[in-house]
Scaffold this motif. Sequence first.
Motif, PDB file in Angstrom:
ATOM      1  N   PRO A 250       0.834  -1.205   0.000  1.00 35.37           N
ATOM      2  CA  PRO A 250       0.000   0.000   0.000  1.00 35.37           C
ATOM      3  C   PRO A 250       0.868   1.254   0.000  1.00 35.37           C
ATOM      4  CG  PRO A 250      -0.776  -1.595   1.617  1.00 35.37           C
ATOM      5  CD  PRO A 250       0.541  -2.091   1.117  1.00 35.37           C
ATOM      6  N   GLY A 251       0.403   2.276  -0.722  1.00 33.21           N
ATOM      7  CA  GLY A 251       1.217   3.480  -0.897  1.00 33.21           C
ATOM      8  C   GLY A 251       1.649   4.127   0.401  1.00 33.21           C
ATOM      9  N   ALA A 252       0.719   4.296   1.351  1.00 28.24           N
ATOM     10  CA  ALA A 252       1.063   4.967   2.602  1.00 28.24           C
ATOM     11  C   ALA A 252       2.089   4.160   3.393  1.00 28.24           C
ATOM     12  CB  ALA A 252      -0.203   5.171   3.440  1.00 28.24           C
ATOM     13  N   LEU A 253       1.931   2.822   3.394  1.00 26.07           N
ATOM     14  CA  LEU A 253       2.864   1.979   4.121  1.00 26.07           C
ATOM     15  C   LEU A 253       4.241   2.017   3.462  1.00 26.07           C
ATOM     16  CD1 LEU A 253       2.964   0.043   6.544  1.00 26.07           C
ATOM     17  CD2 LEU A 253       2.461  -1.833   4.961  1.00 26.07           C
ATOM     18  N   ALA A 254       4.271   2.027   2.123  1.00 23.87           N
ATOM     19  CA  ALA A 254       5.543   2.111   1.407  1.00 23.87           C
ATOM     20  C   ALA A 254       6.242   3.432   1.695  1.00 23.87           C
ATOM     21  CB  ALA A 254       5.305   1.941  -0.091  1.00 23.87           C
ATOM     22  N   ALA A 255       5.468   4.511   1.766  1.00 23.23           N
ATOM     23  CA  ALA A 255       6.075   5.810   2.071  1.00 23.23           C
ATOM     24  C   ALA A 255       6.669   5.833   3.473  1.00 23.23           C
ATOM     25  CB  ALA A 255       5.022   6.911   1.923  1.00 23.23           C
ATOM     26  N   LEU A 256       6.049   5.108   4.401  1.00 24.43           N
ATOM     27  CA  LEU A 256       6.519   5.086   5.783  1.00 24.43           C
ATOM     28  C   LEU A 256       7.744   4.198   5.968  1.00 24.43           C
ATOM     29  CD1 LEU A 256       5.992   5.822   8.793  1.00 24.43           C
ATOM     30  CD2 LEU A 256       4.573   3.759   8.924  1.00 24.43           C
ATOM     31  N   LEU A 257       7.724   3.004   5.372  1.00 24.79           N
ATOM     32  CA  LEU A 257       8.770   2.015   5.639  1.00 24.79           C
ATOM     33  C   LEU A 257       9.753   1.819   4.502  1.00 24.79           C
ATOM     34  CD1 LEU A 257       6.540  -0.839   7.174  1.00 24.79           C
ATOM     35  CD2 LEU A 257       7.884   0.862   8.415  1.00 24.79           C
ATOM     36  N   GLY A 258       9.407   2.305   3.311  1.00 31.09           N
ATOM     37  CA  GLY A 258      10.142   1.924   2.114  1.00 31.09           C
ATOM     38  C   GLY A 258       9.405   0.774   1.450  1.00 31.09           C
ATOM     39  N   ARG A 259       9.446   0.730   0.094  1.00 32.11           N
ATOM     40  CA  ARG A 259       8.601  -0.229  -0.614  1.00 32.11           C
ATOM     41  C   ARG A 259       8.943  -1.682  -0.271  1.00 32.11           C
ATOM     42  NH1 ARG A 259       4.820   0.101  -3.968  1.00 32.11           N
ATOM     43  NH2 ARG A 259       5.110   2.358  -4.041  1.00 32.11           N
ATOM     44  N   THR A 260      10.229  -2.020  -0.218  1.00 26.36           N
ATOM     45  CA  THR A 260      10.586  -3.420   0.020  1.00 26.36           C
ATOM     46  C   THR A 260      10.150  -3.879   1.403  1.00 26.36           C
ATOM     47  OG1 THR A 260      12.467  -3.247  -1.489  1.00 26.36           O
ATOM     48  CG2 THR A 260      12.473  -5.087   0.071  1.00 26.36           C
ATOM     49  N   ARG A 261      10.412  -3.071   2.423  1.00 25.31           N
ATOM     50  CA  ARG A 261       9.998  -3.461   3.774  1.00 25.31           C
ATOM     51  C   ARG A 261       8.483  -3.518   3.892  1.00 25.31           C
ATOM     52  NH1 ARG A 261      14.454   0.305   6.769  1.00 25.31           N
ATOM     53  NH2 ARG A 261      16.254  -0.973   6.179  1.00 25.31           N
ATOM     54  N   ALA A 262       7.794  -2.619   3.201  1.00 28.81           N
ATOM     55  CA  ALA A 262       6.331  -2.646   3.219  1.00 28.81           C
ATOM     56  C   ALA A 262       5.818  -3.927   2.556  1.00 28.81           C
ATOM     57  CB  ALA A 262       5.778  -1.427   2.514  1.00 28.81           C
ATOM     58  N   GLN A 263       6.471  -4.345   1.462  1.00 28.26           N
ATOM     59  CA  GLN A 263       6.061  -5.582   0.799  1.00 28.26           C
ATOM     60  C   GLN A 263       6.302  -6.797   1.700  1.00 28.26           C
ATOM     61  OE1 GLN A 263       8.357  -5.282  -2.839  1.00 28.26           O
ATOM     62  NE2 GLN A 263       6.523  -4.756  -4.021  1.00 28.26           N
ATOM     63  N   ILE A 264       7.445  -6.793   2.379  1.00 23.63           N
ATOM     64  CA  ILE A 264       7.750  -7.901   3.286  1.00 23.63           C
ATOM     65  C   ILE A 264       6.730  -7.964   4.420  1.00 23.63           C
ATOM     66  CG2 ILE A 264       9.409  -8.722   5.022  1.00 23.63           C
ATOM     67  CD1 ILE A 264      11.637  -7.799   3.121  1.00 23.63           C
ATOM     68  N   LEU A 265       6.417  -6.825   5.012  1.00 21.93           N
ATOM     69  CA  LEU A 265       5.446  -6.801   6.103  1.00 21.93           C
ATOM     70  C   LEU A 265       4.075  -7.262   5.610  1.00 21.93           C
ATOM     71  CD1 LEU A 265       5.247  -6.071   9.122  1.00 21.93           C
ATOM     72  CD2 LEU A 265       4.437  -3.800   8.416  1.00 21.93           C
ATOM     73  N   THR A 266       3.687  -6.838   4.415  1.00 21.77           N
ATOM     74  CA  THR A 266       2.412  -7.254   3.836  1.00 21.77           C
ATOM     75  C   THR A 266       2.406  -8.758   3.550  1.00 21.77           C
ATOM     76  OG1 THR A 266       2.174  -5.078   2.801  1.00 21.77           O
ATOM     77  CG2 THR A 266       0.767  -6.831   1.962  1.00 21.77           C
ATOM     78  N   ALA A 267       3.558  -9.289   3.106  1.00 24.48           N
ATOM     79  CA  ALA A 267       3.656 -10.710   2.771  1.00 24.48           C
ATOM     80  C   ALA A 267       3.575 -11.602   4.001  1.00 24.48           C
ATOM     81  CB  ALA A 267       4.953 -10.985   2.022  1.00 24.48           C
ATOM     82  N   LEU A 268       3.783 -11.024   5.193  1.00 27.69           N
ATOM     83  CA  LEU A 268       3.767 -11.822   6.416  1.00 27.69           C
ATOM     84  C   LEU A 268       2.355 -12.002   6.984  1.00 27.69           C
ATOM     85  CD1 LEU A 268       6.983 -10.554   8.230  1.00 27.69           C
ATOM     86  CD2 LEU A 268       6.548 -12.868   7.384  1.00 27.69           C
ATOM     87  N   ALA A 269       1.375 -12.083   6.099  1.00 21.33           N
ATOM     88  CA  ALA A 269       0.015 -12.382   6.554  1.00 21.33           C
ATOM     89  C   ALA A 269      -0.017 -13.748   7.238  1.00 21.33           C
ATOM     90  CB  ALA A 269      -0.951 -12.360   5.373  1.00 21.33           C
ATOM     91  N   ASP A 270       0.840 -14.669   6.757  1.00 19.49           N
ATOM     92  CA  ASP A 270       1.042 -15.962   7.414  1.00 19.49           C
ATOM     93  C   ASP A 270       2.499 -16.063   7.812  1.00 19.49           C
ATOM     94  OD1 ASP A 270      -1.554 -17.231   7.207  1.00 19.49           O
ATOM     95  OD2 ASP A 270      -1.193 -17.315   5.045  1.00 19.49           O
TER      96      ASP A 270
END
Length: 325
Positions: A250-270
């Motif tokens: 998500p754009g806001a999360l990417a702006a806060l953490l950086g795109r790669t870290r935001a993707q990793i955090l999003t991928a950790l749904a499981d």
Amino acid sequence: MPKKSCHVEWIFAPEDVARIRFAFSPIWELVTSLRALRDPARHSLHLPWVRAVRPRLAGVDLSELFALVPLHGYLVDFVTPTPETPMPDFAADLERVRRTSPERAAEEASWVVGSDPHLIERFTADPEAGVARVADTLEHYWETAFAEFWPRIYGLLEADVLRRSRQLAVGGARELFADLHPNVRWHGDRLRVTRPWDYSEPIGGDGLVLVPTAFYWPDTAVMVEPYQPMLLYPATGVGTLWASGPPPAPGALAALLGRTRAQILTALADPTTTSALARRMTLTPGAVSQHLTVLADGGLVTRRRLGREVVYRRTPMGDSLVCAS
């Protein structure tokens, strides 16, 4: 008259529950992918893979494999042995196929129904040569159409094993089998799997091996003596297997953490491991580990050792950030 309901039933002594283990098998996925290749309409989840590999296989003769692995019903067990270890290794699986006794291979081939009888007769006439041919063809098929896709499949199966292992640890066998598959039921000290034949024996020996699958989805399969007892069940999330790339950040999360870290955090749904995340994100394990360390130091993910692996999952704060964005 209503059709009789048949079951494979394993009877568990108290110590047998402690011997339930998980594994996954590259050769099981390879062999069952043959059905998706022949009948993609029935296995539409795997159409992206079928479209990618069919042109490569134009000159590969798979007819003997197709005969031994028909579209429906029994397929020869010797090409899908029960996994011996939780760490999948195609070369080791293939070597076990090569070591199959000719007598066992010929007997199993004779049970196959609905295939080209001439190919089955050729195999049973000289099963030693037949086993060698089949193993060579499996190896060629793996190298041509499967090896490059295995890391993606591995990641899906690994995530399912981690989730199910947690279920078993927290809720025991009853909770584990409650939602494994509609065909699977735990009754007291017995595990029953709906099959078109009847079997009932103590589990005994080295226990039951539970194997998640992507290509046998949405069905279950079992192995019984002389093989180690095994239950194959559909892995969770197969519908996302061929989705390209990691989940969008998500754009806001990417702006806060950086795109790669935001993707990793999003991928950790499981919960998952560094290696599984690296394959999914197309990054090196070292790079993923660095990002996970930063996320863990910030209180967004937590670590837990499970055997030799370290499993990461989002904390409630991490969940809040992903949901809010």
